[in-house]
Design an enzyme around this catalytic site. Structure first.
Site, PDB file in Angstrom:
ATOM      1  N   GLU A   8     -14.279 -36.660  -9.550  1.00 23.15           N
ATOM      2  CA  GLU A   8     -13.827 -35.300  -9.861  1.00 23.15           C
ATOM      3  C   GLU A   8     -13.913 -34.428  -8.604  1.00 23.15           C
ATOM      4  O   GLU A   8     -12.995 -33.667  -8.286  1.00 23.15           O
ATOM      5  CB  GLU A   8     -14.706 -34.671 -10.969  1.00 23.15           C
ATOM      6  N   GLU A  13       1.800 -31.024   6.819  1.00 23.17           N
ATOM      7  CA  GLU A  13       2.276 -31.982   7.829  1.00 23.17           C
ATOM      8  C   GLU A  13       1.819 -33.378   7.407  1.00 23.17           C
ATOM      9  O   GLU A  13       0.633 -33.617   7.186  1.00 23.17           O
ATOM     10  CB  GLU A  13       1.744 -31.597   9.203  1.00 23.17           C
ATOM     11  N   SER A  14       2.774 -34.279   7.327  1.00 24.11           N
ATOM     12  CA  SER A  14       2.547 -35.568   6.678  1.00 24.11           C
ATOM     13  C   SER A  14       1.555 -36.476   7.417  1.00 24.11           C
ATOM     14  O   SER A  14       0.698 -37.103   6.803  1.00 24.11           O
ATOM     15  CB  SER A  14       3.909 -36.273   6.533  1.00 24.11           C
ATOM     16  N   CYS A  17     -18.765 -44.860  -3.287  1.00 29.16           N
ATOM     17  CA  CYS A  17     -19.434 -44.358  -4.482  1.00 29.16           C
ATOM     18  C   CYS A  17     -20.790 -43.765  -4.081  1.00 29.16           C
ATOM     19  O   CYS A  17     -21.583 -44.431  -3.405  1.00 29.16           O
ATOM     20  CB  CYS A  17     -19.633 -45.500  -5.477  1.00 29.16           C
ATOM     21  N   ASP A  56     -14.775 -47.166  -3.484  1.00 31.31           N
ATOM     22  CA  ASP A  56     -13.931 -46.723  -4.595  1.00 31.31           C
ATOM     23  C   ASP A  56     -12.499 -46.615  -4.086  1.00 31.31           C
ATOM     24  O   ASP A  56     -12.278 -46.372  -2.896  1.00 31.31           O
ATOM     25  CB  ASP A  56     -14.389 -45.339  -5.103  1.00 31.31           C
TER      26      ASP A  56
END
Ligand SMILES: [Ca+2]
Ligand SMILES: [Ca+2]
Ligand SMILES: [Ca+2]
Ligand SMILES: [Ca+2]
Ligand SMILES: [Ca+2]
Ligand SMILES: [Ca+2]
Ligand SMILES: [Ca+2]
Ligand SMILES: [Ca+2]
Ligand SMILES: [Ca+2]
Ligand SMILES: [Ca+2]
Ligand SMILES: [Ca+2]
Ligand SMILES: [Ca+2]
Ligand SMILES: [Ca+2]
Ligand SMILES: [Ca+2]
Ligand SMILES: [Ca+2]
Ligand SMILES: [Ca+2]
Lengths: 148, 148, 148, 148, 148, 148, 148, 148, 148, 148
Positions: free
Chosen positions: F88, F69-70, F46, F53
């Site tokens: 956001e 690519e994973s 945060c 967070d």
């Protein structure tokens, strides 16, 4: 194993009396454990109205020398299709037929019937005492909720 | 069986006192098992305001010589439609009426009432001791959650 | 019954000390059973920050001579609105207040608090020993899951 | 209460050894009850690969003289962020650290770890014997189901 | 940013008129997207009875130049604690207050109120037209089900 | 394919700037379809408090010449571990980083953040127009419900 | 630790006989606790038809001197891919293989098999007696429901 | 507002014809929004058998000059208690009565009836065209599932 | 119908190239409708590691002259058992193979893969335009939630 | 109304050809609305094996001059009990029979069949165009999930 129906063309028996529930050897007969069969496809007839009844069955058992043979169980359930009997009686008849054949250390059956007159009936029977040290999860079938 | 309502035109009894809860012979009276009736359609009146109250009932019992006859049970529940009483009292009255009639080895009733003042009341009663060796699943009715 | 709030205009008491939790006679005082009150609408203040806290309460009890009167319970819960105390303390205070008033055979309270710092606290207290032979279903409140 | 972190700017401790788990007096030390902390936000590092691991923890305990202080617990969990250890070890370390500090009558911890190699590991530990007469609901965390 | 409440001791405002809803700059003002705030902790008073009301709110909006500042939103919601108004009016007042302050491209609010007289009321309002090409998932709040 | 991290020892990048998100050729570049990545293991810091967070992300995209690519995506997400930014901004930064690299026909990201101050924030962004004729199921992430 | 597969290229063993299930030292061997492995990715072959069978397994155990090594467990499960055996036998074989290797204080395995002939079979086995004072949550796998 | 029933002793009207559905001014008549009433407590009589029928209703509407007054709606629903009519007709009668009274910009009603003969009937009606730009979430009532 | 596998001993094809997907005549070729096949039992191999991968598939299509023959589809899926390919490619290959064979008016496939590296991938493809006036329900597969 | 079966002893018709589906006048023929029938109790025979098949049906329609008479619909469904046909054909036959009789403005039927070979088939058909301005909720039947 001398099974009469497994791996063969097996027509639906016309009644439970003509059905042949079968058993196979339990390879782990020296071990206490539980097998569960869940059968959501069952129908018979109402003895009062002759209309179809439907149920969902769950059978739990602790095998002794024998296991319940799965295909014969399916055919046995199917053989009730044109048979009329009450929910309590049908559930116990199925449970007792299996118990007589396979001589389990313990067995239970839950019959979860579809509602009639807005009120479903469930039937719960067990036979024998669970062997010391076996593990038996809840059947966990969803309760009837009506609407909303 | 001499039943007064099954298979006949059976008008809704005007009050529980005029309703006739009936019983039928238990074909498996030598066997310990449990039958469950789930009745999500129940209404009576609030004794304070006269407004309708609603509840969902689940009855479990281990039959002795008698089974609860299902249609008469439906009519018995319906007979509370114009009757005023408190949740705790109504739930126990229903449970005790069944117990008196069918003399079960054991019985329990759960009454799950709709909220009033934002707070629902549930009532749980059982009668007798479960016979040794019977199996009684949870009623599993969803807890009240409010919103969100 | 001499109730002070039922059926009358009853303003929200300004604090629990000023609230009057009330009781009514138990018509079935010779019977062991359980009543459950579910109260998802509760708020008080955090004693450290002064910010609002929220909780969901479920109270189960086995009545003796008295039942908890529902409207006074609602007002009693509402009286915490401007009161600051810790989760553990508030939950036990509510439980003990009811127990002192209605002298139940047994009582339990579950307080399910909304998360602070990402971590909700639940508090579970029971008082007395459940009478032999009563039936007490799980409260079944959904566990906190965060997101996903 | 001499708390070092509550109500102050409290940076994330760099490791569990540098974190200070704190306790506060239990106002109801003469009462047996249970407090549950649910912490779905936890991460540490895998000792084999150095990659992040994630877990969801639930801690239940029956307080004696002390309560677990919530903010210090949050910081203690956060202090594992750069620490590498195995699931079983981390879960027990957290449980034992709390138990050592607050000397509860009983405590248990469930660690529900995210899957690795398609197989999640959960770890369940309890410490001490639940005091006679306390009530401990299931943690009820959803089982891992894969897909479908 | 000149925020009046973030990172400071911020007492609960006594009424919505005295609360200060704040805004911060949107770093992605050139991008159409949606932010959702879910607020399950809300209470106000019933204008007819003076009793507490509770609701669960979900606000979705597409920011323009401003984002809703989260802590001021929490305090704003808390400021309704001693305010009496109808469900429809409260829901729209909250939605319009946010819209006036942050001038979103689009905004909607769902107010999910706890039942009164057995019937909960939900209120759904949206303001403006969703910018072309944004994505707005359902709020997915569970419908009210009563019991059973 | 010249991938820098797949099938190799790949330490966690210290920040998103140092992470290398990678792409591989799309074997079906002439076909419109959608790939969904669900990432429930995400943490950052945060920017106001420095505390951790947590979020759950779901990314949907219609690939053009490239697939995400994973493994590099996993490392990219992990690289936020010591980075501070607002919900956001973080959500859009992740979405835009992927979009810039793989130039999808369309992409969207849902960021489902854990609650702060009792109020979780979700962020929904999409980029480009879904190609005519593609099929995009809902993300279906459970709404936040608080307690009860 | 002399592990043969962890952190190395480990091809899928061609059969359970060729697989090497491994163990690691339990750092908390003086503590009674439970570890749960959930493995929803399992397939073998039907000994009657040669067609693939699928199952979901959950293993719970109370470690003694040894922990089950997770990667070797994954490979062991994978080694059944081309092996034919009955549900009851496969489930017990897996459970017994683990028990023989790690000599747990107690172990149980639930095998939840996909339906054949409309009827799924589940197999539940436990080995040894749970050490006094351990805590074992339900496995909580969803019951089979058919359709509707 | 001249309401005849709100805040007064209001007996249950003996029939819908004698019930007085009331309306109040819409404070936001210049705004398009939706209000939802969920009524899980409804009963009437079957015109063929005279037996009780039960339903769960959800009404959504976009108010014009008037809002539906909640207490009169509750009494109106209660007035069907001794009225016999078919599901389709009752549902539309309720919807049309509201529409005639409050002249909404748009209205819809879902009637979810309990099963008869094993088959529940639901009735869905809407009136008018939703004003451009309003938002109408799904009613989301659980589908009927029978058992299992 | 000249089917090669239905009603015969049909061994598992060793690869997709050797599998024979079959079709049968659509008796309602003049009617637009949708058939859905749900296949939760699928496994192939990872092209990078050689380890097993698992997926759950749902195929929806609007038949033209042909229906997909169910047994050949099962065998076709089983033939991937020893085949290595990426998730995106496998999903599209299955979808395109069906589309080529049965020439549907429209078809879509959802591939829901089990997580790797903590992140599952889903693949959604559709082919052609749904005929005007057909009805296509959501596939409704549960989103991946990790733990907690 | 000249109905042949309602309120009379009505034996189960031996086949669909001998069943008489009936209609009653729609009292709201000038109104566009939707009626839904949910029928979870259906069985027929497999044309290949002669074994029982089971399905769950949901029918939605917008009535014109006629409503579907509920008891005849139940008997019509029951008449398939000894009839053999394929899932796709049976579903469409039921839908078309209703459409022919009651000439609805629009109708759809969803047939949700129990799995065979591990793969259930669902069939979705609609007939006609929904009248402008009607509201049709999703059928919302749970997707098949296999196990786990
Ligand atoms: Ca034993
Ligand atoms: Ca209900
Ligand atoms: Ca006995
Ligand atoms: Ca007693
Ligand atoms: Ca989670
Ligand atoms: Ca004690
Ligand atoms: Ca735009
Ligand atoms: Ca296209
Ligand atoms: Ca709630
Ligand atoms: Ca011990
Ligand atoms: Ca408008
Ligand atoms: Ca079912
Ligand atoms: Ca068409
Ligand atoms: Ca129209
Ligand atoms: Ca239209
Ligand atoms: Ca699964």
């Amino acid at each position: 194993m001398g099974l009469k129906q497994l791996g063969k063309a097996a027509p639906l028996p016309p009644s439970p009396d003509e059905a042949v529930l079968e058993r196979v050897s339990n390879l782990h007969a020296d071990t206490d454990y539980v097998a569960r069969f869940t059968a959501p496809e069952f129908t018979c007839l109402c003895p009062v109205t002759g209309q179809p009844d439907f149920a969902h069955f769950v059978v739990d058992y602790a095998p002794g020398k024998w296991l319940l043979e799965s295909k014969s169980f399916k055919l046995f359930l199917g053989s009730f299709r044109n048979t009329a009997s009450f929910h309590e009686d049908t559930t116990l008849r199925i449970g007792k037929s299996i118990a007589t054949l396979i001589e389990p250390r313990w067995l239970r059956i839950g019959g979860y019937w579809f509602p009639r007159g807005g009120i479903p009936i469930d039937v719960f029977w067990q036979h024998g005492t669970p062997p010391d040290g076996i593990w038996i999860p809840d059947q966990g079938v969803a309760p009837y909720r009506g609407r909303g």
